[in-house]
Write an enzyme that holds these catalytic residues in place. Structure first.
Site, PDB file in Angstrom:
ATOM      1  N   HIS A  38       6.017   6.255  11.607  1.00  0.00           N
ATOM      2  CA  HIS A  38       5.585   5.760   9.909  1.00  0.00           C
ATOM      3  C   HIS A  38       4.378   7.428   9.992  1.00  0.00           C
ATOM      4  O   HIS A  38       2.950   7.080   9.689  1.00  0.00           O
ATOM      5  CB  HIS A  38       3.843   4.768   9.400  1.00  0.00           C
ATOM      6  CG  HIS A  38       3.787   4.033   8.604  1.00  0.00           C
ATOM      7  ND1 HIS A  38       4.330   4.885   7.577  1.00  0.00           N
ATOM      8  CD2 HIS A  38       3.548   3.518   7.619  1.00  0.00           C
ATOM      9  CE1 HIS A  38       4.182   4.592   6.419  1.00  0.00           C
ATOM     10  NE2 HIS A  38       3.521   3.551   6.487  1.00  0.00           N
ATOM     11  N   LYS A  47      25.087  -6.453  -2.313  1.00  0.00           N
ATOM     12  CA  LYS A  47      26.851  -6.324  -1.991  1.00  0.00           C
ATOM     13  C   LYS A  47      27.334  -5.277  -0.928  1.00  0.00           C
ATOM     14  O   LYS A  47      29.105  -5.163  -1.152  1.00  0.00           O
ATOM     15  CB  LYS A  47      26.842  -5.017  -3.429  1.00  0.00           C
ATOM     16  CG  LYS A  47      26.745  -5.734  -4.508  1.00  0.00           C
ATOM     17  CD  LYS A  47      26.976  -4.898  -5.763  1.00  0.00           C
ATOM     18  CE  LYS A  47      26.442  -5.495  -7.331  1.00  0.00           C
ATOM     19  NZ  LYS A  47      26.436  -4.016  -8.869  1.00  0.00           N
ATOM     20  N   ARG A  99       0.540  -1.207   0.107  1.00  0.00           N
ATOM     21  CA  ARG A  99       0.040  -0.063  -0.017  1.00  0.00           C
ATOM     22  C   ARG A  99       0.229   1.187  -0.202  1.00  0.00           C
ATOM     23  O   ARG A  99       0.702   2.390  -1.107  1.00  0.00           O
ATOM     24  CB  ARG A  99      -0.829  -0.258   0.954  1.00  0.00           C
ATOM     25  CG  ARG A  99      -2.259  -0.891   1.325  1.00  0.00           C
ATOM     26  CD  ARG A  99      -2.590  -1.256   2.331  1.00  0.00           C
ATOM     27  NE  ARG A  99      -1.465  -2.069   3.073  1.00  0.00           N
ATOM     28  CZ  ARG A  99      -1.558  -2.731   2.753  1.00  0.00           C
ATOM     29  NH1 ARG A  99      -2.263  -3.666   2.534  1.00  0.00           N
ATOM     30  NH2 ARG A  99      -0.338  -4.152   3.932  1.00  0.00           N
ATOM     31  N   THR A 100       1.639   1.731   1.121  1.00  0.00           N
ATOM     32  CA  THR A 100       2.686   3.215   0.757  1.00  0.00           C
ATOM     33  C   THR A 100       3.252   2.577  -0.402  1.00  0.00           C
ATOM     34  O   THR A 100       3.279   4.300  -0.223  1.00  0.00           O
ATOM     35  CB  THR A 100       3.414   2.492   2.119  1.00  0.00           C
ATOM     36  OG1 THR A 100       2.565   2.156   3.418  1.00  0.00           O
ATOM     37  CG2 THR A 100       4.606   3.623   2.367  1.00  0.00           C
ATOM     38  N   ARG A 153      11.612   3.206   3.193  1.00  0.00           N
ATOM     39  CA  ARG A 153      10.782   2.534   4.302  1.00  0.00           C
ATOM     40  C   ARG A 153      12.427   1.604   4.843  1.00  0.00           C
ATOM     41  O   ARG A 153      13.924   0.800   4.023  1.00  0.00           O
ATOM     42  CB  ARG A 153       9.984   1.598   3.468  1.00  0.00           C
ATOM     43  CG  ARG A 153       9.516   0.687   4.508  1.00  0.00           C
ATOM     44  CD  ARG A 153       8.631   0.140   4.268  1.00  0.00           C
ATOM     45  NE  ARG A 153       7.156   0.776   4.671  1.00  0.00           N
ATOM     46  CZ  ARG A 153       6.300   0.263   4.962  1.00  0.00           C
ATOM     47  NH1 ARG A 153       6.083  -0.821   4.504  1.00  0.00           N
ATOM     48  NH2 ARG A 153       5.456   0.765   4.815  1.00  0.00           N
TER      49      ARG A 153
END
Lengths: 155, 304
Positions: B131, B82, B53-54, B103
């Site tokens: 959030h 890496k 969703r985000t 995120r």
């Protein structure tokens, strides 16, 4: 303890710093904050649980040949809020002042939250806001109230 | 807004929140008016954790503003694999984009990353931390359905690790909401959130069951009790079962109770509630686009 005793105690070092009025039992943590473990050859004298007029008992730390920086004094204030710092030159106390609690401490404490970004391999120094009764990580918000000295970063 | 970055709900004043929500309402009322406002603008998506969703709503929001996105893709297919640091990653992506959305699984990641870039950076979730854009769409949904003044809200579920809860509870202190926190003992609010609430003058009212407080509520905000938090599967089932709501549960609620959930849900809200007037969680998810359009619009235009 008489004033004469105190004077004698302070005047025993030639040049350096005497940290007085440290809460009883915190002297070794003071040394940890200063990064002194004996391996550097510093001359250090410690009095622990000495009777005190203002504190029930106090510790005293004397470090020969070293004057504390303001950053070091700031951090000391977290575990020794009543400490007095005596700067000694040629056996004379040339400066004497109390510690002030800083707004933040940087690069000194490690965050106990293993999920904090400061514990990842990132190019960032820890930063803690100093609260009325503890410190708070500026990154993850973790609050430390008890035994702050145990979080001193020994890297 | 006075901020270059949006990192936590703590930095949002009531005025900031109302500016974003008002702008989101403008977007909702006339999306076409915003359709070309940021043509040629690129938003960098740095998602170090899975997101549906985000991520999609940020992408939709940017495209509906006339811009586009550059996406670093999954961690497994990026330079992170890496061993590249987060600090280096965001400094590189900053060169490709006009703003960044991050995120990350670690708390404080957005705060740290923001110190390495000059373009606006938005925290889209940092571990169990914050959030804030979820909170803005939550507040938008609450304002549309129950209003933000004189609000009594129950927040139920995993309050310890639920970042949406941490941000929402903090933001609601701007509105003097009466907040009730319902959770198992082991998943109560963390000390840092309690500290913020106390500093803001809010009273923390905690409950282990919903029953006593439900009749007072205007809004019930439900979150998932995360199975992975429990070492013992039986313990999870025992606890989770006590924090599920169905139509019978809501018999004791106000007729106009608004039920919300940041989604995804598992079985905290029975599907039979979906068709009732209480259910607002899909509307809540849809509101992610206008709210994020509003936020991006304000950050990109330097609306200080």
């Amino acid at each position: 303890m008489s004033d004469t005793d105190k004077q004698l105690r302070v005047s025993k070092i030639e040049n350096g710093t005497v940290i007085d009025h440290v809460h009883g039992g915190q002297a070794l943590n003071v040394l940890a904050i200063l990064g002194i473990d004996g391996s550097g050859g510093e001359q250090v004298a410690i009095g622990m649980n000495v009777p005190s007029d203002t504190l029930a008992t106090k510790d005293i730390v004397k470090v020969e040949g070293r004057e504390l920086s303001q950053d070091e004094v700031d951090v000391l204030s977290l575990i020794a809020p009543d400490a007095t710092i005596n700067i000694v030159r040629d056996y004379e106390v040339v400066e004497k002042h109390r510690v002030d609690r800083p707004g933040t401490v940087t690069g000194v404490l490690s965050c106990p939250n293993r999920n904090c970004i400061t514990n990842a391999d990132e190019p960032v120094e820890t930063r803690f806001d100093v609260l009325r009764d503890g410190v708070r990580c500026e990154f993850c918000g973790q609050i430390i109230r008890e035994d702050i000295a145990s979080h001193i970063d020994d890297d | 807004m006075r901020h270059d970055h949006l990192l936590t709900a703590n930095q949002l004043t009531r005025e900031d929140i109302e500016l974003v929500l008002d702008r989101a309402a403008e977007v909702d009322a006339n999306p076409a008016a915003f359709g070309k406002r940021h043509a040629g603008t690129l938003l960098g998506l740095c998602f170090f954790e899975p997101s549906t969703r985000t991520k999609m709503s940020f992408e939709a929001a940017m495209k509906r503003l006339g811009g586009d996105v550059v996406d670093m893709g999954s961690v497994d297919s990026s330079s992170v694999k890496k061993g590249e640091s987060l600090a280096d990653t965001v400094r590189v992506v900053e060169g490709y984009a006009d703003a960044l959305v991050l995120r990350h699984p670690l708390m404080g990641a957005a705060k740290m990353a923001s110190e390495f870039v000059d373009v606006p950076l938005v925290n889209a979730g940092d571990g169990a931390g914050h959030h804030p854009t979820q909170t803005l769409l939550d507040l938008y949904t609450i304002r549309e359905n129950a209003g933000l003044d004189d609000l009594t809200i129950g927040i139920m579920g995993d309050l310890k690790y639920g970042r949406t809860v941490h941000s929402l509870a903090t933001a609601l202190t701007n509105f003097g909401a009466s907040q009730h926190f319902v959770s198992p003992e082991s998943l109560k609010l963390p000390r840092s959130v309690r500290y913020d609430l106390h500093e803001a003058g809010a009273t923390v009212r905690e409950h282990t069951d919903l029953e006593a407080v439900l009749p007072q509520l205007d809004v019930l905000y439900v979150t998932r009790i995360q199975r992975e938090r429990f070492p013992d599967e039986n313990e999870y089932h025992r606890i989770a079962g006590e924090y599920q709501i169905d139509a019978e549960t809501l018999d004791a609620a106000k007729d106009d109770l608004t039920v919300m959930h940041p989604l995804p849900r598992v079985d905290e809200i029975a599907p039979e509630i979906d068709d009732t007037d209480h259910a607002r969680y899909f509307e809540q998810a849809h509101n992610g686009v206008p709210v994020r359009m509003a936020l991006l619009d304000m950050l990109l235009e330097g609306d200080s």
